[in-house]
Design a protein around this motif. Structure first.
Motif, PDB file in Angstrom:
ATOM      1  N   VAL A   1      55.972  25.587 -24.845  1.00 51.30           N
ATOM      2  CA  VAL A   1      56.520  24.551 -25.727  1.00 51.30           C
ATOM      3  C   VAL A   1      56.740  25.204 -27.075  1.00 51.30           C
ATOM      4  CG1 VAL A   1      56.156  22.270 -26.760  1.00 51.30           C
ATOM      5  CG2 VAL A   1      55.215  22.755 -24.499  1.00 51.30           C
ATOM      6  N   SER A   2      57.858  24.899 -27.692  1.00 51.15           N
ATOM      7  CA  SER A   2      58.104  25.428 -29.027  1.00 51.15           C
ATOM      8  C   SER A   2      58.731  24.341 -29.878  1.00 51.15           C
ATOM      9  CB  SER A   2      58.997  26.670 -28.959  1.00 51.15           C
ATOM     10  OG  SER A   2      60.221  26.345 -28.337  1.00 51.15           O
ATOM     11  N   SER A   3      58.807  24.623 -31.172  1.00 47.75           N
ATOM     12  CA  SER A   3      59.390  23.665 -32.112  1.00 47.75           C
ATOM     13  C   SER A   3      59.982  24.441 -33.274  1.00 47.75           C
ATOM     14  CB  SER A   3      58.306  22.714 -32.629  1.00 47.75           C
ATOM     15  OG  SER A   3      58.796  21.985 -33.750  1.00 47.75           O
ATOM     16  N   PRO A   4      61.200  24.102 -33.689  1.00 46.68           N
ATOM     17  CA  PRO A   4      61.784  24.795 -34.839  1.00 46.68           C
ATOM     18  C   PRO A   4      60.992  24.552 -36.123  1.00 46.68           C
ATOM     19  CG  PRO A   4      63.428  23.417 -33.724  1.00 46.68           C
ATOM     20  CD  PRO A   4      62.107  23.094 -33.124  1.00 46.68           C
ATOM     21  N   GLN A   5      60.204  23.501 -36.153  1.00 46.09           N
ATOM     22  CA  GLN A   5      59.467  23.168 -37.380  1.00 46.09           C
ATOM     23  C   GLN A   5      58.100  23.861 -37.464  1.00 46.09           C
ATOM     24  OE1 GLN A   5      61.029  20.568 -35.533  1.00 46.09           O
ATOM     25  NE2 GLN A   5      62.740  20.543 -36.962  1.00 46.09           N
ATOM     26  N   PHE A   6      57.728  24.569 -36.392  1.00 45.96           N
ATOM     27  CA  PHE A   6      56.423  25.227 -36.389  1.00 45.96           C
ATOM     28  C   PHE A   6      56.563  26.648 -35.836  1.00 45.96           C
ATOM     29  CE2 PHE A   6      55.412  20.768 -36.522  1.00 45.96           C
ATOM     30  CZ  PHE A   6      54.286  20.705 -37.337  1.00 45.96           C
ATOM     31  N   GLU A   7      55.695  27.540 -36.330  1.00 43.89           N
ATOM     32  CA  GLU A   7      55.744  28.921 -35.866  1.00 43.89           C
ATOM     33  C   GLU A   7      55.364  29.024 -34.391  1.00 43.89           C
ATOM     34  OE1 GLU A   7      53.157  31.198 -38.435  1.00 43.89           O
ATOM     35  OE2 GLU A   7      54.458  30.794 -40.147  1.00 43.89           O
TER      36      GLU A   7
ATOM     37  N   LEU B   1      60.732  19.025 -30.269  1.00 44.30           N
ATOM     38  CA  LEU B   1      59.901  19.764 -29.325  1.00 44.30           C
ATOM     39  C   LEU B   1      60.786  20.283 -28.205  1.00 44.30           C
ATOM     40  CD1 LEU B   1      56.891  17.292 -28.942  1.00 44.30           C
ATOM     41  CD2 LEU B   1      56.945  19.380 -30.317  1.00 44.30           C
ATOM     42  N   GLU B   2      60.620  21.557 -27.876  1.00 40.28           N
ATOM     43  CA  GLU B   2      61.370  22.175 -26.787  1.00 40.28           C
ATOM     44  C   GLU B   2      60.377  22.502 -25.676  1.00 40.28           C
ATOM     45  OE1 GLU B   2      64.346  24.226 -30.070  1.00 40.28           O
ATOM     46  OE2 GLU B   2      62.672  25.354 -29.218  1.00 40.28           O
ATOM     47  N   ILE B   3      60.524  21.805 -24.588  1.00 37.51           N
ATOM     48  CA  ILE B   3      59.565  21.928 -23.493  1.00 37.51           C
ATOM     49  C   ILE B   3      60.210  22.718 -22.361  1.00 37.51           C
ATOM     50  CG2 ILE B   3      58.228  20.604 -21.792  1.00 37.51           C
ATOM     51  CD1 ILE B   3      58.795  18.497 -24.504  1.00 37.51           C
ATOM     52  N   ASN B   4      59.714  23.918 -22.154  1.00 40.47           N
ATOM     53  CA  ASN B   4      60.265  24.803 -21.123  1.00 40.47           C
ATOM     54  C   ASN B   4      59.486  24.616 -19.832  1.00 40.47           C
ATOM     55  OD1 ASN B   4      62.191  26.961 -22.455  1.00 40.47           O
ATOM     56  ND2 ASN B   4      60.545  26.517 -23.909  1.00 40.47           N
TER      57      ASN B   4
ATOM     58  N   LEU C   1      63.661  20.936 -21.793  1.00 36.42           N
ATOM     59  CA  LEU C   1      63.801  19.563 -22.270  1.00 36.42           C
ATOM     60  C   LEU C   1      63.608  19.578 -23.773  1.00 36.42           C
ATOM     61  CD1 LEU C   1      61.566  18.087 -19.522  1.00 36.42           C
ATOM     62  CD2 LEU C   1      63.919  17.367 -19.880  1.00 36.42           C
ATOM     63  N   ILE C   2      64.484  18.886 -24.463  1.00 35.65           N
ATOM     64  CA  ILE C   2      64.377  18.846 -25.921  1.00 35.65           C
ATOM     65  C   ILE C   2      64.192  17.391 -26.335  1.00 35.65           C
ATOM     66  CG2 ILE C   2      65.574  19.334 -28.082  1.00 35.65           C
ATOM     67  CD1 ILE C   2      66.986  21.624 -26.636  1.00 35.65           C
ATOM     68  N   VAL C   3      63.141  17.123 -27.079  1.00 34.12           N
ATOM     69  CA  VAL C   3      62.922  15.765 -27.563  1.00 34.12           C
ATOM     70  C   VAL C   3      62.781  15.787 -29.082  1.00 34.12           C
ATOM     71  CG1 VAL C   3      61.909  14.763 -25.487  1.00 34.12           C
ATOM     72  CG2 VAL C   3      60.442  15.919 -27.104  1.00 34.12           C
TER      73      VAL C   3
ATOM     74  N   VAL D   1      63.024  15.031 -14.659  1.00 32.43           N
ATOM     75  CA  VAL D   1      61.842  15.130 -15.515  1.00 32.43           C
ATOM     76  C   VAL D   1      62.090  14.292 -16.761  1.00 32.43           C
ATOM     77  CG1 VAL D   1      60.249  16.688 -16.690  1.00 32.43           C
ATOM     78  CG2 VAL D   1      61.505  17.496 -14.694  1.00 32.43           C
ATOM     79  N   VAL D   2      61.168  13.391 -17.049  1.00 38.44           N
ATOM     80  CA  VAL D   2      61.359  12.466 -18.168  1.00 38.44           C
ATOM     81  C   VAL D   2      60.165  12.562 -19.110  1.00 38.44           C
ATOM     82  CG1 VAL D   2      61.641  10.036 -18.805  1.00 38.44           C
ATOM     83  CG2 VAL D   2      62.695  10.903 -16.719  1.00 38.44           C
ATOM     84  N   ILE D   3      60.460  12.604 -20.380  1.00 36.99           N
ATOM     85  CA  ILE D   3      59.398  12.662 -21.383  1.00 36.99           C
ATOM     86  C   ILE D   3      59.374  11.348 -22.133  1.00 36.99           C
ATOM     87  CG2 ILE D   3      58.619  13.853 -23.469  1.00 36.99           C
ATOM     88  CD1 ILE D   3      59.633  16.389 -22.231  1.00 36.99           C
ATOM     89  N   SER D   4      58.195  10.767 -22.269  1.00 38.90           N
ATOM     90  CA  SER D   4      58.101   9.494 -22.979  1.00 38.90           C
ATOM     91  C   SER D   4      56.861   9.498 -23.867  1.00 38.90           C
ATOM     92  CB  SER D   4      58.055   8.337 -21.981  1.00 38.90           C
ATOM     93  OG  SER D   4      56.908   8.452 -21.178  1.00 38.90           O
ATOM     94  N   ASP D   5      56.739   8.448 -24.638  1.00 39.62           N
ATOM     95  CA  ASP D   5      55.571   8.232 -25.515  1.00 39.62           C
ATOM     96  C   ASP D   5      55.271   9.441 -26.406  1.00 39.62           C
ATOM     97  OD1 ASP D   5      55.263   5.792 -24.198  1.00 39.62           O
ATOM     98  OD2 ASP D   5      54.010   6.694 -22.653  1.00 39.62           O
ATOM     99  N   VAL D   6      56.328   9.990 -26.974  1.00 37.90           N
ATOM    100  CA  VAL D   6      56.131  11.159 -27.839  1.00 37.90           C
ATOM    101  C   VAL D   6      55.558  10.698 -29.180  1.00 37.90           C
ATOM    102  CG1 VAL D   6      57.272  13.075 -29.016  1.00 37.90           C
ATOM    103  CG2 VAL D   6      58.053  12.362 -26.760  1.00 37.90           C
TER     104      VAL D   6
END
Ligand SMILES: [Cu+2]
Length: 145
Positions: free
Chosen positions: A61-67, A123-126, A132-134, A25-30
């Motif tokens: 999806v979660s992010s340490p920078q957002f609730e 971004l943490e994509i479960n 996946l962490i980008v 699984v690949v994440i691009s164009d973030v």
């Protein structure tokens, strides 16, 4: 033996080509757009490519920078644009899920740290097969976005 490291890395490279390995699984164009002044809500876009054999399901999806981070989809019905929340996004083998303006997107809610343009964001994509962490840099939102 100053050539040994080069030789070894060549062997590793050739080995990788033969097996056509790589992450399934690949994440691009973030692109993560920073909240507008006075707001704590950002927007995220990306492409998730499923190179694996099985369908994957992104369920959070979660992010340490957002609730909170939600996956949304914008649809236009009778000329009215609406957003609905997606509980999960399925990506079949060989397919790409595109998160982009006017379609699927990530809604980043409740900034918990400095999210001005130029700030780092993660971004943490479960998905059903792993996490996946980008990392990206917050970008300024253009007037049309
Ligand atoms: Cu939204």
């Amino acid at each position: 033996m100053r050539f040994l490291p080069l030789l070894l890395s060549l062997l590793v490279f050739i080995g990788a080509c033969e097996k056509e390995q790589g992450p399934p699984v690949v994440i691009s164009d973030v692109r993560v757009l920073a909240p507008m002044p006075g707001s704590t809500m950002g927007v995220g876009y990306m492409s998730i490519v499923n190179r694996g054999e099985e369908t994957i399901t992104v369920d959070a999806v979660s992010s340490p920078q957002f609730e909170k981070v939600e996956m949304h989809e914008t649809t236009i019905t009778d000329g009215i644009s609406r957003m609905r929340r997606l509980d999960h996004v399925q990506i079949q083998s060989g397919a790409t899920a595109v998160f982009e303006a006017g379609g699927k997107h990530l809604m980043l809610m409740g900034a918990t740290s400095d999210t001005a343009p130029g700030s780092p964001v993660t971004l943490e994509i479960n998905h059903n097969n792993g996490l996946l962490i980008v990392s990206a840099t917050m970008q300024a939102r253009l007037p049309a976005e």
